[in-house]
Motif scaffolding. Structure first.
Motif, PDB file in Angstrom:
ATOM      1  N   ARG A 147       0.828  -1.199   0.000  1.00 58.41           N
ATOM      2  CA  ARG A 147       0.000   0.000   0.000  1.00 58.41           C
ATOM      3  C   ARG A 147       0.873   1.264   0.000  1.00 58.41           C
ATOM      4  NH1 ARG A 147      -4.000   1.581   5.012  1.00 58.41           N
ATOM      5  NH2 ARG A 147      -4.931   3.466   4.102  1.00 58.41           N
ATOM      6  N   THR A 148       0.440   2.278  -0.737  1.00 63.08           N
ATOM      7  CA  THR A 148       1.094   3.577  -0.704  1.00 63.08           C
ATOM      8  C   THR A 148       0.203   4.557   0.066  1.00 63.08           C
ATOM      9  OG1 THR A 148       0.062   4.474  -2.700  1.00 63.08           O
ATOM     10  CG2 THR A 148       2.002   3.068  -3.005  1.00 63.08           C
ATOM     11  N   TRP A 166      -1.373   6.911  -1.063  1.00 65.01           N
ATOM     12  CA  TRP A 166      -2.520   7.295  -1.871  1.00 65.01           C
ATOM     13  C   TRP A 166      -3.511   6.140  -2.036  1.00 65.01           C
ATOM     14  CZ3 TRP A 166       2.570   8.055  -3.638  1.00 65.01           C
ATOM     15  CH2 TRP A 166       3.047   9.354  -3.499  1.00 65.01           C
ATOM     16  N   SER A 167      -3.191   4.989  -1.493  1.00 65.68           N
ATOM     17  CA  SER A 167      -4.003   3.794  -1.728  1.00 65.68           C
ATOM     18  C   SER A 167      -5.191   3.716  -0.780  1.00 65.68           C
ATOM     19  CB  SER A 167      -3.146   2.528  -1.549  1.00 65.68           C
ATOM     20  OG  SER A 167      -2.049   2.522  -2.421  1.00 65.68           O
ATOM     21  N   ARG A 216      -5.039  -0.655  -8.085  1.00 68.62           N
ATOM     22  CA  ARG A 216      -4.218  -0.029  -9.119  1.00 68.62           C
ATOM     23  C   ARG A 216      -3.175   0.910  -8.532  1.00 68.62           C
ATOM     24  NH1 ARG A 216      -6.113  -0.612 -14.264  1.00 68.62           N
ATOM     25  NH2 ARG A 216      -8.188  -1.540 -14.493  1.00 68.62           N
ATOM     26  N   THR A 217      -3.439   1.459  -7.357  1.00 62.11           N
ATOM     27  CA  THR A 217      -2.480   2.394  -6.748  1.00 62.11           C
ATOM     28  C   THR A 217      -1.491   1.701  -5.821  1.00 62.11           C
ATOM     29  OG1 THR A 217      -3.917   2.869  -4.838  1.00 62.11           O
ATOM     30  CG2 THR A 217      -4.232   4.205  -6.833  1.00 62.11           C
ATOM     31  N   TYR A 218      -1.638   0.401  -5.628  1.00 61.88           N
ATOM     32  CA  TYR A 218      -0.669  -0.359  -4.840  1.00 61.88           C
ATOM     33  C   TYR A 218       0.576  -0.639  -5.685  1.00 61.88           C
ATOM     34  CZ  TYR A 218      -3.852  -1.508  -0.941  1.00 61.88           C
ATOM     35  OH  TYR A 218      -4.672  -1.450   0.159  1.00 61.88           O
ATOM     36  N   ARG A 219       1.643  -1.008  -5.025  1.00 60.06           N
ATOM     37  CA  ARG A 219       2.867  -1.375  -5.731  1.00 60.06           C
ATOM     38  C   ARG A 219       3.052  -2.887  -5.707  1.00 60.06           C
ATOM     39  NH1 ARG A 219       6.769   3.273  -3.082  1.00 60.06           N
ATOM     40  NH2 ARG A 219       5.999   5.016  -4.357  1.00 60.06           N
TER      41      ARG A 219
END
Length: 371
Positions: free
Chosen positions: A230-231, A233-234, A297-300
């Motif tokens: 998780r970032t 922004w996630s 989609r916002t995860y790495r």
């Protein structure tokens, strides 16, 4: 001869039995912990390969989620092992080993919902559960409980008490507990059991068991998992295990402190020496996971890994005595972490009671004990 006046009889303590565990995966380590707690002097021989499957696993403790029609014996073993997990977590002294305590089964379509309904009727109904522990939920409740999931899902089931452990934290805590109990670790590959100096030997070396106990029949099942981080922004990771049927394919999301484990594929590898993930499997997992939870989609993507799991012809683990000195525990397939505490109890019975003669057991325990 009576003792002289003023003298005390000398008590000679019996030496504790010695046990060598061959294999440092979750089955070997959990069994080693049960043995040392029962008074054995334990040495673990770990070549660093047996724990590969456990290291890349998601750690789900789902007896119902792992059940399929016709697998009544495996379902009973799984349910028995799930009931043992709270005691094992308490023994490890770290409640954060548990990653989730509930599972949410969801269907993407009416056909997927029918599949889950059949599973509920023919598999889940065989496990003793209260109405509150297993119940159907509609899309509104799915979204209320897990707002990050897709709004296009059909329906599902909520299962209370069926969660997951953090597999890597589990392996670390098992090693910590064993070292704290005085267990000696030997970093080596055992090539011949005759070279092992111990009263008894437990072989829990996964697929490597075949080279040490040739009459153990195993095949490799390859499984891929992804780790997403998780970032800032996630969207938040789910609070529970999400097990989805997405247009005929299975995908699951398992929460971790810093993200999600996505899994899992399972197929027979063409080459057992190849433990690298394949593009097709990774692609399918990512596509289904993002359809299930668009915010991923916002995860790495921080890891794509594969493990080779030791399987048996009937899907049941092999837990039996080979001879007066050797016990084997392997063949757990996709259920190694789930079945670890059950296996440890059965191994301890074989080590301490000695009531099973060599060669008397078939592919699993001598009858299924749900307790």
């Amino acid at each position: 001869m009576p003792a002289k006046e003023g003298c005390h009889p000398v008590s000679i303590a019996r030496p504790r039995p010695t046990l060598a565990v061959v294999g440092g995966g979750v089955i070997g380590l959990t069994s080693a912990l049960a043995a040392v707690d029962a008074g054995h002097r334990v040495t673990v021989h770990d070549a660093g390969t047996a724990d590969r499957a456990a290291w890349v696993a998601a750690g789900m403790l789902g007896s119902l989620g792992e059940g399929h029609p016709g697998e009544d014996d495996l379902l009973a073993l799984s349910a028995a092992s799930v009931r043992r997990w709270p005691d094992l977590v308490a023994r490890l002294g770290d409640p954060t080993v548990m990653a989730a305590t509930e599972s949410l089964f969801v269907a993407a379509s009416s056909a997927d919902a029918e599949y889950l309904a059949n599973l509920a009727e023919f598999v889940w109904s065989r496990a003793p559960r209260s109405q509150d522990d297993l119940r159907r939920v509609d899309l509104a409740e799915i979204r209320r409980r897990e707002p990050g999931l897709s709004s296009r899902l059909h329906s599902g089931y909520l299962v209370v008490g069926e969660g997951a452990v953090d597999n890597r934290r589990l392996l670390t805590r098992l090693r910590d507990a064993l070292v704290g109990a005085g267990v000696h670790f030997v970093d080596e590959r055992v090539g011949d059991l005759d070279d092992v100096d111990a009263d008894q030997i437990l072989v829990a070396a996964g697929l490597g068991t075949r080279s040490l106990v040739p009459d153990v029949a195993l095949h490799a099942a390859k499984g891929e998992i992804l780790r997403l981080r998780r970032t800032r922004w996630s969207v938040a990771q789910p609070a529970r295990v999400i097990r989805a049927r997405m247009h005929g394919r299975q995908v699951y999301l398992v929460p971790r402190d810093d993200g999600i484990v996505v899994g899992a594929t399972q197929y027979e590898p063409l080459d057992e020496s190849d433990a690298a993930p394949e593009v097709g499997g990774v692609s399918d997992l990512l596509a289904d996971a993002v359809d299930l939870m668009p915010g991923l989609r916002t995860y790495r993507l921080v890891e794509a890994a594969a493990g080779l799991r030791p399987g048996t012809a009937d899907g049941l683990p092999i837990i039996r005595r080979v001879d007066d000195r050797v016990v084997v525990a392997t063949g757990h397939g996709r259920n190694g972490i789930l079945l670890a505490p059950y296996t440890a109890d059965k191994v301890l019975e074989l080590l301490t009671d000695g009531w099973v003669a060599a060669g008397e057991l078939s592919s699993t325990t001598e009858g299924v004990e749900p307790s």
